[in-house]
Design a protein around this motif. Sequence first.
Motif, PDB file in Angstrom:
ATOM      1  N   SER A  95       0.823  -1.204   0.000  1.00 13.42           N
ATOM      2  CA  SER A  95       0.000   0.000   0.000  1.00 13.42           C
ATOM      3  C   SER A  95       0.859   1.257   0.000  1.00 13.42           C
ATOM      4  O   SER A  95       0.388   2.349  -0.321  1.00 13.42           O
ATOM      5  CB  SER A  95      -0.928   0.006   1.218  1.00 13.42           C
ATOM      6  N   GLY A  96       2.098   1.096   0.360  1.00 14.62           N
ATOM      7  CA  GLY A  96       3.068   2.189   0.333  1.00 14.62           C
ATOM      8  C   GLY A  96       4.449   1.582   0.239  1.00 14.62           C
ATOM      9  O   GLY A  96       4.651   0.425   0.609  1.00 14.62           O
ATOM     10  N   LEU A  97       5.388   2.339  -0.304  1.00 13.63           N
ATOM     11  CA  LEU A  97       6.733   1.797  -0.469  1.00 13.63           C
ATOM     12  C   LEU A  97       7.358   1.456   0.882  1.00 13.63           C
ATOM     13  O   LEU A  97       7.305   2.278   1.818  1.00 13.63           O
ATOM     14  CB  LEU A  97       7.627   2.801  -1.200  1.00 13.63           C
ATOM     15  N   PRO A  98       7.927   0.259   1.011  1.00  7.66           N
ATOM     16  CA  PRO A  98       8.660  -0.058   2.238  1.00  7.66           C
ATOM     17  C   PRO A  98       9.898   0.827   2.322  1.00  7.66           C
ATOM     18  O   PRO A  98      10.341   1.403   1.324  1.00  7.66           O
ATOM     19  CB  PRO A  98       9.034  -1.533   2.066  1.00  7.66           C
ATOM     20  N   LYS A  99      10.469   0.921   3.520  1.00  8.65           N
ATOM     21  CA  LYS A  99      11.632   1.769   3.726  1.00  8.65           C
ATOM     22  C   LYS A  99      12.923   0.979   3.527  1.00  8.65           C
ATOM     23  O   LYS A  99      12.986  -0.223   3.788  1.00  8.65           O
ATOM     24  CB  LYS A  99      11.617   2.354   5.143  1.00  8.65           C
ATOM     25  N   VAL A 100      13.948   1.669   3.062  1.00 13.99           N
ATOM     26  CA  VAL A 100      15.281   1.063   3.062  1.00 13.99           C
ATOM     27  C   VAL A 100      15.668   0.771   4.511  1.00 13.99           C
ATOM     28  O   VAL A 100      15.553   1.645   5.378  1.00 13.99           O
ATOM     29  CB  VAL A 100      16.310   2.017   2.406  1.00 13.99           C
ATOM     30  N   GLY A 101      16.078  -0.437   4.761  1.00  8.65           N
ATOM     31  CA  GLY A 101      16.399  -0.842   6.135  1.00  8.65           C
ATOM     32  C   GLY A 101      15.335  -1.714   6.761  1.00  8.65           C
ATOM     33  O   GLY A 101      15.587  -2.354   7.779  1.00  8.65           O
ATOM     34  N   ASP A 102      14.125  -1.760   6.152  1.00  8.71           N
ATOM     35  CA  ASP A 102      13.104  -2.697   6.620  1.00  8.71           C
ATOM     36  C   ASP A 102      13.608  -4.121   6.400  1.00  8.71           C
ATOM     37  O   ASP A 102      14.346  -4.399   5.446  1.00  8.71           O
ATOM     38  CB  ASP A 102      11.790  -2.500   5.854  1.00  8.71           C
ATOM     39  N   GLU A 103      13.191  -5.031   7.260  1.00  5.25           N
ATOM     40  CA  GLU A 103      13.622  -6.421   7.162  1.00  5.25           C
ATOM     41  C   GLU A 103      12.413  -7.306   6.886  1.00  5.25           C
ATOM     42  O   GLU A 103      11.349  -7.115   7.486  1.00  5.25           O
ATOM     43  CB  GLU A 103      14.310  -6.855   8.460  1.00  5.25           C
ATOM     44  N   ILE A 104      12.562  -8.279   5.965  1.00 10.31           N
ATOM     45  CA  ILE A 104      11.435  -9.114   5.553  1.00 10.31           C
ATOM     46  C   ILE A 104      11.795 -10.596   5.609  1.00 10.31           C
ATOM     47  O   ILE A 104      12.978 -10.965   5.633  1.00 10.31           O
ATOM     48  CB  ILE A 104      10.969  -8.773   4.120  1.00 10.31           C
ATOM     49  N   ILE A 105      10.751 -11.422   5.637  1.00  9.22           N
ATOM     50  CA  ILE A 105      10.876 -12.844   5.373  1.00  9.22           C
ATOM     51  C   ILE A 105       9.908 -13.176   4.245  1.00  9.22           C
ATOM     52  O   ILE A 105       8.923 -12.455   4.015  1.00  9.22           O
ATOM     53  CB  ILE A 105      10.578 -13.714   6.609  1.00  9.22           C
ATOM     54  N   ILE A 106      10.197 -14.270   3.516  1.00  3.87           N
ATOM     55  CA  ILE A 106       9.404 -14.661   2.346  1.00  3.87           C
ATOM     56  C   ILE A 106       8.955 -16.100   2.535  1.00  3.87           C
ATOM     57  O   ILE A 106       9.793 -16.976   2.805  1.00  3.87           O
ATOM     58  CB  ILE A 106      10.228 -14.538   1.058  1.00  3.87           C
ATOM     59  N   THR A 107       7.662 -16.346   2.429  1.00  2.00           N
ATOM     60  CA  THR A 107       7.148 -17.698   2.591  1.00  2.00           C
ATOM     61  C   THR A 107       7.814 -18.645   1.584  1.00  2.00           C
ATOM     62  O   THR A 107       7.860 -18.358   0.391  1.00  2.00           O
ATOM     63  CB  THR A 107       5.623 -17.726   2.400  1.00  2.00           C
ATOM     64  N   GLY A 108       8.330 -19.754   2.089  1.00  2.00           N
ATOM     65  CA  GLY A 108       8.984 -20.732   1.228  1.00  2.00           C
ATOM     66  C   GLY A 108      10.458 -20.475   0.981  1.00  2.00           C
ATOM     67  O   GLY A 108      11.134 -21.281   0.344  1.00  2.00           O
ATOM     68  N   VAL A 109      10.953 -19.348   1.489  1.00  2.00           N
ATOM     69  CA  VAL A 109      12.366 -18.996   1.315  1.00  2.00           C
ATOM     70  C   VAL A 109      12.974 -18.809   2.699  1.00  2.00           C
ATOM     71  O   VAL A 109      12.510 -17.968   3.472  1.00  2.00           O
ATOM     72  CB  VAL A 109      12.537 -17.706   0.487  1.00  2.00           C
ATOM     73  N   ASP A 124       1.364  -1.114 -12.385  1.00  2.00           N
ATOM     74  CA  ASP A 124       0.602  -2.162 -11.698  1.00  2.00           C
ATOM     75  C   ASP A 124       0.832  -2.157 -10.188  1.00  2.00           C
ATOM     76  O   ASP A 124       0.493  -3.116  -9.496  1.00  2.00           O
ATOM     77  CB  ASP A 124       0.989  -3.537 -12.260  1.00  2.00           C
ATOM     78  N   GLN A 125       1.419  -1.079  -9.694  1.00  2.00           N
ATOM     79  CA  GLN A 125       1.703  -0.921  -8.263  1.00  2.00           C
ATOM     80  C   GLN A 125       2.709  -1.970  -7.766  1.00  2.00           C
ATOM     81  O   GLN A 125       2.656  -2.429  -6.636  1.00  2.00           O
ATOM     82  CB  GLN A 125       0.400  -0.990  -7.442  1.00  2.00           C
ATOM     83  N   ASN A 126       3.624  -2.340  -8.654  1.00  2.00           N
ATOM     84  CA  ASN A 126       4.686  -3.267  -8.268  1.00  2.00           C
ATOM     85  C   ASN A 126       5.979  -2.499  -7.999  1.00  2.00           C
ATOM     86  O   ASN A 126       6.212  -1.428  -8.567  1.00  2.00           O
ATOM     87  CB  ASN A 126       4.953  -4.294  -9.381  1.00  2.00           C
ATOM     88  N   THR A 127       6.816  -3.048  -7.158  1.00  2.00           N
ATOM     89  CA  THR A 127       8.127  -2.479  -6.869  1.00  2.00           C
ATOM     90  C   THR A 127       9.155  -3.594  -6.855  1.00  2.00           C
ATOM     91  O   THR A 127       8.841  -4.734  -6.487  1.00  2.00           O
ATOM     92  CB  THR A 127       8.143  -1.736  -5.508  1.00  2.00           C
ATOM     93  N   THR A 128      10.365  -3.289  -7.272  1.00  2.00           N
ATOM     94  CA  THR A 128      11.445  -4.273  -7.236  1.00  2.00           C
ATOM     95  C   THR A 128      12.338  -3.976  -6.041  1.00  2.00           C
ATOM     96  O   THR A 128      12.896  -2.869  -5.925  1.00  2.00           O
ATOM     97  CB  THR A 128      12.274  -4.248  -8.530  1.00  2.00           C
ATOM     98  N   LEU A 129      12.451  -4.955  -5.165  1.00  2.00           N
ATOM     99  CA  LEU A 129      13.241  -4.809  -3.943  1.00  2.00           C
ATOM    100  C   LEU A 129      14.642  -5.353  -4.173  1.00  2.00           C
ATOM    101  O   LEU A 129      14.813  -6.424  -4.762  1.00  2.00           O
ATOM    102  CB  LEU A 129      12.594  -5.566  -2.786  1.00  2.00           C
ATOM    103  N   THR A 130      15.632  -4.639  -3.697  1.00  2.00           N
ATOM    104  CA  THR A 130      16.997  -5.159  -3.637  1.00  2.00           C
ATOM    105  C   THR A 130      17.240  -5.618  -2.211  1.00  2.00           C
ATOM    106  O   THR A 130      17.021  -4.855  -1.260  1.00  2.00           O
ATOM    107  CB  THR A 130      18.025  -4.088  -4.038  1.00  2.00           C
ATOM    108  N   LEU A 131      17.666  -6.873  -2.065  1.00  2.00           N
ATOM    109  CA  LEU A 131      17.743  -7.503  -0.752  1.00  2.00           C
ATOM    110  C   LEU A 131      19.175  -7.857  -0.371  1.00  2.00           C
ATOM    111  O   LEU A 131      20.025  -8.092  -1.229  1.00  2.00           O
ATOM    112  CB  LEU A 131      16.888  -8.771  -0.728  1.00  2.00           C
TER     113      LEU A 131
END
Length: 276
Positions: A95-109, A124-131
């Motif tokens: 719904s809004g761009l995540p912040k640089v420094g936010d930490e995530i987990i991905i289901t199945g990864v 299409d309201q998509n964003t490409t994250l660099t992790l």
Amino acid sequence: MIDYLKYKLQKGLSIVEGMTAAAILGASMTVFMTLQSTQEQDFSTLRKFDKAAYAVELMFEELAAVYQPIATQYGNPQVAEDTTAGTQLKAKGFSGLPKVGDEIIITGVGGKYEITARTVFDGDQNTTLTLDRSDVADTNIVNMAADAALNANITIISNAQGSLDPYHSLDLTRHEDAAYIEDLEDDDLEKVALDLQNWGALLETHLGPARDGDIREIAVEDITKNVPLDLDNDGVTDTDSEGDDIIEQVKKKQVTITIKQDNIEERFRRLFLSGT
């Protein structure tokens, strides 16, 4: 004859003995004055530390206001397309761009990943994250642990703006160092840079300008505490079927503020859990 013997039998100090006694007395006075000066300096520093303690308490209160242990999710993000393990991931549903420094987990990864960059939303309201892999010490391991599947859920586990981690190793003696401040701001840590300037200036007010060897530093670390479980709140630790106490492991953030001046060093410590 009697007067001659009286004066002959009288004993006094020789010149050598007198000079030796004077030297000993002088050395003793020097040691005494040095000790007195050192003690006065230590007492003066301790009085400054008493005042600085109020500043440290204010810093802890402001850190408590920053701390947000329950991460904001920005909608219901998911993987936007099947992705081979790497350092970039296309995501949808934010719904809004995540912040640089936010930490995530991905289901199945497996693993945890810090967002080091993100693109603006496309049509299409998509964003490409660099992790960047954040749960391993080896900095060479940066790729995702496995491929990410389309529609796999993405969960934000910590927000950069609600985490205390960016304050780790913050050097408050450098609150006027323009290059140091700019580096923090470049990492999207404007709040940390502002706190650095305010807190560093506050400590300088009480302790004076930092000199070589002085330390004014913040350390942030994760610790685990064993806490007795008492689900029914009866004041008695719950037990298992064998009668052993049930112990729950609770993760907390420990913040240590170290201040060292002259030969006096103090550590102020606070644990943070659920925003307290």
